[in-house]
Design an enzyme around this catalytic site. Structure first.
Site, PDB file in Angstrom:
ATOM      1  N   ASP A 206       0.830  -1.202   0.000  1.00  0.00           N
ATOM      2  CA  ASP A 206       0.000   0.000   0.000  1.00  0.00           C
ATOM      3  C   ASP A 206       0.874   1.265   0.000  1.00  0.00           C
ATOM      4  OD1 ASP A 206      -2.850   0.925   0.400  1.00  0.00           O
ATOM      5  OD2 ASP A 206      -1.960   1.887   2.154  1.00  0.00           O
ATOM      6  N   GLU A 267       1.726  -0.452  -4.968  1.00  0.00           N
ATOM      7  CA  GLU A 267       0.799   0.618  -5.342  1.00  0.00           C
ATOM      8  C   GLU A 267       1.608   1.900  -5.406  1.00  0.00           C
ATOM      9  OE1 GLU A 267      -3.159   3.036  -3.931  1.00  0.00           O
ATOM     10  OE2 GLU A 267      -1.598   2.542  -2.510  1.00  0.00           O
TER      11      GLU A 267
END
Ligand code: GLC
Length: 543
Positions: A206, A267
């Site tokens: 993330d 990401e």
């Protein structure tokens, strides 16, 4: 590779499974609800594995299911090594990994290293210990805030009762870790090993570009730009700091110390390919999401620009950039492609509030064509749950039911991301469409009966069966998956490329039918053809 061997000149993952895998993103809260409490759970995922096996995906990525107060849908993690009771237990997780493996489906989990939850024991300890304490040093506490803004809107700093401020680049319930603290580094190594020991095939990282903050926390200069700079831009002081590369190299060593290829996918939105290049090259992360198609309007030229840029970057670095058309953070593609495309280029305040005209039928046709493009491109691909059903964005969730913190943090000028996170419809004529409990955590639309898995299963023309057919062909066709593409000459508004041996993809983005060319057989079409003509908003696989 032993620790003594120097990094290979050749990136390590040539031939690794993820280079041409199709990965399905499961948003556990909204996939399937086995304990009928209105929220999805891990036993729910297990109970519906048959759907994923029938679809033919190689792996699933599970968005966070860790204990969390859900200030940001679970991306606020209170315990990185457990399962939130609302989603089940660690035993349920193990059972899911085992059942998936029995169906040849790998499991990737989400790791959230930029921030934790305000309920994480270390953050609670930091609050209790007070200014200047070693406990506070694991986070970013200051006596004065700087000018940084939260990605979700509003200031990135919140004041605590003793007067200090802590940094949160996202919601105030998500304090940022201090990645220069050895406890933080060591803790995340333990977390990686914890899940690798339980059999995960890898991690989705993330906000992988933000972990380190520039020393001294300088103000953001207006017009800043993350990563390698072009003249006239200052760096964003919390993006792409050089320490990230060393951190990810160390993670890679941990992954490589496990049997079987274990991967990461980061990401990382990047404006310029040079920002991404260092991570993809050599012994870095080797895999970043290719997000470029998500903000692209329905335009052959704009799609081609994005495809060329990502594909060239992957070829030059030897890294892998799997393609993405949807995830839990962006409006669903049926809706994106079903609006006036100028609104995709420059969203108006009405669009941010979901108050625009949507032609769902048109959006569906385009989304089906886009699916054939996605699955024909060289490299891996991600499918977001529900895209295989052609679900549109749910735009009419009542304000009081909204859960995404972005809604309030943007002072209700943006409705947030709930509309793509609505519980899946499995069967039946009305909510909860066999998702599970009666009151789903986000309301489902009333007109989804025709979109359920059950009603699409036996309809040969359904979007579900289009995805199934595409994945089945992709699995066997020697031209598909990793490799290269050659663009074919086409009239404006048409994209066509060939892949060896003997495969052609063609998508008509324009308004007029165009002749089908270069083919012997139609392998698959996203909609009806008109003889030898490819109608507008239609894609086709030819051999
Ligand atoms: C990532 C996630 C998003 C989350 C944010 C903060 O962008 O995809 O859902 O809100 O990180 O963790």
């Amino acid at each position: 590779m032993s620790a003594e061997t120097e990094s290979p000149a050749q990136p390590y993952d040539q031939g690794a499974w993820w280079r041409d895998a199709v990965v399905y993103q499961v948003y556990p809260r909204s996939f399937a609800d086995a304990n009928v409490d209105g929220e999805g759970d891990l036993p729910g995922v297990l109970s519906r594995l048959g759907h994923l096996a029938d679809l033919g995906v190689d792996a699933i990525w599970l968005s966070p299911f860790y204990p969390s107060p859900l200030a940001d849908g679970g991306y606020d993690v209170a315990d990185y090594c457990d399962v939130d009771p609302r989603y089940g237990t660690l035993a349920d997780f193990d059972a899911l990994v085992a059942a998936a493996a029995a169906k040849n489906i790998k499991v990737i989990v989400d790791i959230v290293p930029n921030h934790c939850s305000a309920e994480h024991p270390w953050f609670r300890a930091a609050l209790a210990a007070g200014p200047g304490s070693p406990e506070r040093d694991r986070f970013v506490f200051r006596d004065e805030p700087n000018n940084w803004q939260s990605v979700f809107g509003g200031p990135a700093w919140t004041r605590v009762p003793d007067g200090q401020w802590y940094l949160h680049l996202f919601d105030s319930g998500q304090p940022d870790w201090n990645w220069r603290h050895p406890d933080v580094v060591a803790m995340f190594e333990r977390v990686l090993r914890f899940w690798l020991d339980r059999g995960v095939a890898g991690f989705r990282i993330d906000v992988a570009n933000m972990l380190f903050k520039q020393d001294g926390l300088p103000d953001v200069v207006p017009g800043s730009q993350g990563g390698p700079l072009t003249p006239g831009h200052a760096p964003v002081p919390y993006e792409h700091q050089p320490e990230l590369l060393d951190l990810y190299r160390s993670w890679r060593k941990i992954l490589d110390s496990y049997p079987g290829a274990r991967g990461t996918v980061a990401e990382m939105w990047f404006g310029h390919p040079d920002q991404a290049r260092p991570y993809l090259s050599g012994d870095g992360l080797a895999q970043l999401f290719g997000f470029g198609l998500m903000p692209a309007p329905w335009s052959a030229e704009e799609f081609r620009t994005v495809i060329d840029r990502s594909h060239r970057l992957a070829r030059e670095t030897g890294g892998s950039i799997p393609w993405v058309l949807g995830n839990h953070d962006v409006p669903r593609m049926v809706t994106r492609f079903g609006v006036d495309q100028d609104l995709v280029r420059a969203p108006t305040p009405e669009v941010l509030l979901g108050r625009m005209d949507v032609d769902v039928e048109l959006g569906t046709r385009r989304a089906r064509a886009a699916a054939l493009l996605l699955l024909a491109l060289p490299g891996g691909a991600y499918i977001y749950q529900g895209d295989e059903l052609g679900l549109p964005e749910h735009l009419t969730i009542p304000d009081e039911a909204r859960q995404d913190p972005m809604f309030e943090r943007t002072l209700r000028t943006f409705i947030g991301r709930d509309g793509c996170r609505v519980p899946l419809p499995w069967s039946g004529a009305a909510s909860p469409y066999a998702f599970g409990g009666g009151d789903t955590w986000l309301p489902q639309p009333e007109d989804w009966a025709a979109l359920t898995v059950a009603s699409q299963r036996d309809d040969p023309g359904s979007t579900l069966n289009l995805y199934r057919a595409a994945l089945a062909i992709r699995r066997d066709h020697p031209a598909l998956g990793d490799g290269d593409l050659t663009w074919l000459d086409t009239p404006p508004g048409v994209l066509a490329f060939a892949r060896d041996p003997g495969f052609t993809l063609m998508v008509n983005f324009g308004a007029e039918p165009v002749p089908l060319a270069w083919h012997h057989d139609v392998l698959l079409a996203s909609g009806p053809l008109e003889g030898d003509l490819l109608p507008p908003d239609t894609g086709v696989w030819l051999s």
